[in-house]
Design a protein around this motif. Sequence first.
Motif, PDB file in Angstrom:
ATOM      1  N   LYS A  43       0.835  -1.211   0.000  1.00 49.67           N
ATOM      2  CA  LYS A  43       0.000   0.000   0.000  1.00 49.67           C
ATOM      3  C   LYS A  43       0.869   1.261   0.000  1.00 49.67           C
ATOM      4  O   LYS A  43       0.533   2.272  -0.625  1.00 49.67           O
ATOM      5  CB  LYS A  43      -0.970   0.003   1.181  1.00 49.67           C
ATOM      6  CG  LYS A  43      -0.317   0.089   2.551  1.00 49.67           C
ATOM      7  CD  LYS A  43      -1.383   0.184   3.651  1.00 49.67           C
ATOM      8  CE  LYS A  43      -0.732   0.336   5.022  1.00 49.67           C
ATOM      9  NZ  LYS A  43      -1.756   0.482   6.093  1.00 49.67           N
ATOM     10  N   LEU A  55       2.428   1.684  -3.549  1.00 47.10           N
ATOM     11  CA  LEU A  55       1.459   2.243  -4.494  1.00 47.10           C
ATOM     12  C   LEU A  55       1.181   3.722  -4.199  1.00 47.10           C
ATOM     13  O   LEU A  55       1.016   4.526  -5.119  1.00 47.10           O
ATOM     14  CB  LEU A  55       0.161   1.445  -4.452  1.00 47.10           C
ATOM     15  CG  LEU A  55       0.281  -0.039  -4.845  1.00 47.10           C
ATOM     16  CD1 LEU A  55      -1.062  -0.751  -4.709  1.00 47.10           C
ATOM     17  CD2 LEU A  55       0.823  -0.193  -6.262  1.00 47.10           C
ATOM     18  N   THR A  62       1.551   7.264  -6.605  1.00 46.16           N
ATOM     19  CA  THR A  62       0.574   8.358  -6.696  1.00 46.16           C
ATOM     20  C   THR A  62       1.230   9.700  -6.408  1.00 46.16           C
ATOM     21  O   THR A  62       0.995  10.689  -7.121  1.00 46.16           O
ATOM     22  CB  THR A  62      -0.585   8.119  -5.713  1.00 46.16           C
ATOM     23  OG1 THR A  62      -1.232   6.882  -6.024  1.00 46.16           O
ATOM     24  CG2 THR A  62      -1.593   9.252  -5.777  1.00 46.16           C
ATOM     25  N   ASP A  89      -0.802  -6.558  -7.815  1.00 46.42           N
ATOM     26  CA  ASP A  89      -1.394  -5.367  -7.198  1.00 46.42           C
ATOM     27  C   ASP A  89      -1.041  -4.103  -7.991  1.00 46.42           C
ATOM     28  O   ASP A  89      -1.852  -3.180  -8.098  1.00 46.42           O
ATOM     29  CB  ASP A  89      -0.910  -5.216  -5.751  1.00 46.42           C
ATOM     30  CG  ASP A  89      -1.510  -6.272  -4.827  1.00 46.42           C
ATOM     31  OD1 ASP A  89      -2.571  -6.838  -5.178  1.00 46.42           O
ATOM     32  OD2 ASP A  89      -0.915  -6.538  -3.759  1.00 46.42           O
ATOM     33  N   TYR A 142      -3.660  -1.575  -9.652  1.00 42.48           N
ATOM     34  CA  TYR A 142      -3.562  -0.132  -9.382  1.00 42.48           C
ATOM     35  C   TYR A 142      -3.582   0.652 -10.695  1.00 42.48           C
ATOM     36  O   TYR A 142      -4.281   1.670 -10.813  1.00 42.48           O
ATOM     37  CB  TYR A 142      -2.263   0.149  -8.614  1.00 42.48           C
ATOM     38  CG  TYR A 142      -1.890   1.618  -8.520  1.00 42.48           C
ATOM     39  CD1 TYR A 142      -2.349   2.412  -7.482  1.00 42.48           C
ATOM     40  CD2 TYR A 142      -1.057   2.208  -9.484  1.00 42.48           C
ATOM     41  CE1 TYR A 142      -2.011   3.762  -7.394  1.00 42.48           C
ATOM     42  CE2 TYR A 142      -0.709   3.550  -9.409  1.00 42.48           C
ATOM     43  CZ  TYR A 142      -1.189   4.327  -8.368  1.00 42.48           C
ATOM     44  OH  TYR A 142      -0.848   5.651  -8.301  1.00 42.48           O
ATOM     45  N   GLU A 145      -7.112   0.673 -12.158  1.00 50.34           N
ATOM     46  CA  GLU A 145      -8.029   1.532 -11.399  1.00 50.34           C
ATOM     47  C   GLU A 145      -7.760   3.014 -11.638  1.00 50.34           C
ATOM     48  O   GLU A 145      -8.680   3.838 -11.623  1.00 50.34           O
ATOM     49  CB  GLU A 145      -7.912   1.220  -9.902  1.00 50.34           C
ATOM     50  CG  GLU A 145      -8.484  -0.143  -9.518  1.00 50.34           C
ATOM     51  CD  GLU A 145      -8.235  -0.495  -8.062  1.00 50.34           C
ATOM     52  OE1 GLU A 145      -7.426   0.214  -7.409  1.00 50.34           O
ATOM     53  OE2 GLU A 145      -8.831  -1.474  -7.572  1.00 50.34           O
ATOM     54  N   ASN A 146      -6.495   3.344 -11.888  1.00 49.88           N
ATOM     55  CA  ASN A 146      -6.120   4.744 -12.095  1.00 49.88           C
ATOM     56  C   ASN A 146      -5.967   5.104 -13.571  1.00 49.88           C
ATOM     57  O   ASN A 146      -5.494   6.195 -13.885  1.00 49.88           O
ATOM     58  CB  ASN A 146      -4.817   5.042 -11.343  1.00 49.88           C
ATOM     59  CG  ASN A 146      -5.002   5.068  -9.845  1.00 49.88           C
ATOM     60  OD1 ASN A 146      -5.387   6.075  -9.269  1.00 49.88           O
ATOM     61  ND2 ASN A 146      -4.760   3.931  -9.191  1.00 49.88           N
TER      62      ASN A 146
END
Length: 270
Positions: free
Chosen positions: A171, A174, A178, A213, A217, A220-221
Amino acid sequence: MKSLLTIILAISCGVMLIGGNIYWDKKISAYAQKPIEKTESTKKIEKKEPEQKSIKVEESKNDVLISYTKNWPTQASGMFSKHLAAHEPFQFLIIGSNAIGTSSHGWAYSLETKLIETYGQDNFQVSIKPFDNTSTKFINDKKHTELTAQRADIVLFEPFTLNDNGNIPTKNSLANITTFTEEYKKKNPQSTFILIPPHPIYNAIYYPKQVADLAKYAEENKIPFLNHWTVWPSSSSKSIKDYLLPDQSAPNEKGAQLISDYLAKYFIAR
């Protein structure tokens, strides 16, 4: 006597007519053979013809180059077209761990060579930025802010996933992506990010889950994710070692070629 004068006068007139015709025939012939002097308008028209041909050839060449970008995100392809029209080089930035290679070896260098050969040195510039970091160190050391000065049109980012393995929770890893992408795009809104996983390794347990993962990610983005793992041997097969350095820290020459060939098919869609 009067008849004789009339005859002589008639003969004289005939001689004059024949001589006049011969004279004017010669003048007309000489004029016809003389080159026509070019006016300024004529010169301008002749000058425009090769220029127009040159423009058409350039446009045709540009159309071919633009066709090679059909796999790219729309914004990136549009920026490439814009740079071509303005005779400005498109900026392509590759960032990642040391496993991507440098400006003299590795898959990043191999990909750079293919891109320059295809698009041309004047149309395409590639920068390669490897870091020996985890993603958290990359952010904490402000390396990401230093990179915002490079106004890249495409950023191909390998986000230190293997370096993070066993060191940084997924987490957090990731979240670091961002942080970087948002800060970079704030300064460079024209940029397009594309994510790529590091190389696979033999018999890893948690690492494949981290890469899965990462793929989720990206989806999703709405960030393109180029998963070159699909062309590698299975990570559970010993044959994968044929593509890696002995310590598995990076692909060997064979593995680097595998990655660069995969990426070239995406970035150069012939």
